[in-house]
Design an enzyme around this catalytic site. Sequence first.
Site, PDB file in Angstrom:
ATOM      1  CG  HIS A   1      -5.113  -4.254  -0.729  1.00 51.61           C
ATOM      2  ND1 HIS A   1      -5.120  -3.415  -1.826  1.00 51.61           N
ATOM      3  CD2 HIS A   1      -6.398  -4.313  -0.298  1.00 51.61           C
ATOM      4  CE1 HIS A   1      -6.359  -3.014  -2.062  1.00 51.61           C
ATOM      5  NE2 HIS A   1      -7.148  -3.533  -1.142  1.00 51.61           N
TER       6      HIS A   1
ATOM      7  CG  HIS B   1      -8.412   0.879   0.062  1.00 49.16           C
ATOM      8  ND1 HIS B   1      -9.220   0.754  -1.057  1.00 49.16           N
ATOM      9  CD2 HIS B   1      -8.374  -0.351   0.620  1.00 49.16           C
ATOM     10  CE1 HIS B   1      -9.663  -0.489  -1.141  1.00 49.16           C
ATOM     11  NE2 HIS B   1      -9.159  -1.178  -0.134  1.00 49.16           N
TER      12      HIS B   1
ATOM     13  CG  ASP C   1      16.029   6.765  -7.847  1.00 43.23           C
ATOM     14  OD1 ASP C   1      16.833   6.566  -8.781  1.00 43.23           O
ATOM     15  OD2 ASP C   1      16.036   7.790  -7.141  1.00 43.23           O
TER      16      ASP C   1
ATOM     17  CG  HIS D   1      -9.774  -2.908  -5.273  1.00 45.86           C
ATOM     18  ND1 HIS D   1      -9.661  -4.287  -5.228  1.00 45.86           N
ATOM     19  CD2 HIS D   1      -9.764  -2.501  -3.970  1.00 45.86           C
ATOM     20  CE1 HIS D   1      -9.625  -4.692  -3.967  1.00 45.86           C
ATOM     21  NE2 HIS D   1      -9.665  -3.633  -3.189  1.00 45.86           N
TER      22      HIS D   1
ATOM     23  CE1 TYR E   1      21.052   6.940  -3.873  1.00 53.60           C
ATOM     24  CE2 TYR E   1      20.587   4.960  -2.602  1.00 53.60           C
ATOM     25  CZ  TYR E   1      20.471   6.322  -2.779  1.00 53.60           C
ATOM     26  OH  TYR E   1      19.786   7.068  -1.864  1.00 53.60           O
TER      27      TYR E   1
END
Length: 233
Positions: free
Chosen positions: A95, A97, A120, A172, A229
């Site tokens: 998580h 910001h 991708d 958020h 790839y």
Amino acid sequence: MLEELKEKVFQANLDLVKQGLVIYTWGNVSGIDREKGLVVIKPSGVSYEKMTAADMVVVDLESGKTVDGDLNPSSDTPTHLALYRAFPNIGGVVHTHSTYATSFAQAGRDIPNIGTTHADYFHREIPCTREMTKAEIEGEYELETGNVIVDEFLNIRQIEPDHTPGVLVRNHGPFSWGPTPDKAVYNAKVMEQCAQMAFIALSINPELTMSPHLIEKHYSRKHGPNAYYGQKK
């Protein structure tokens, strides 16, 4: 307890700073030992400069109770646990910001799949969740945040979380995940870059689109059954 996983989670948290995804204490990484049913996560509010691997906190996946560590686990721990319970293939959760992804979250907008860089790594748009209800906010807020993410993926949009390893929580910020803590950080960085490019592209052409065939081609060449790839393992 889980010293190797603590070290991996610790290093992944430091990588958030190295990758410019967090400032101050604005983020967290966790990792899971599926066999033991235990999650290692960053302690709450501890600066990255002072943090050590020994500070990582071990919590029980099902109960959320701390089983090892002297510090309080991240306040976002219930969100991480909800994702681990619902998405059985993930091994790490992040998580942040970060600026551009958080801006899309605050605006309540998906990050659209409008370029091959996005395609991708993310098969679909990176979804922004619905607005949380008053009851969800005033109840077990962090747990309900996780439940809202799970609902967005498995029920509302039916998105495969292994193929689109990121989400925006409305108002958020972003969460991402992957098979390991370091891969979850990698996906968080890619998501931030995709958000920045989408912001610029939409500023140039608000009506832009991308061929679904091109999306499928770019995702499949890296992740499909006939992926070609990179180098052979």
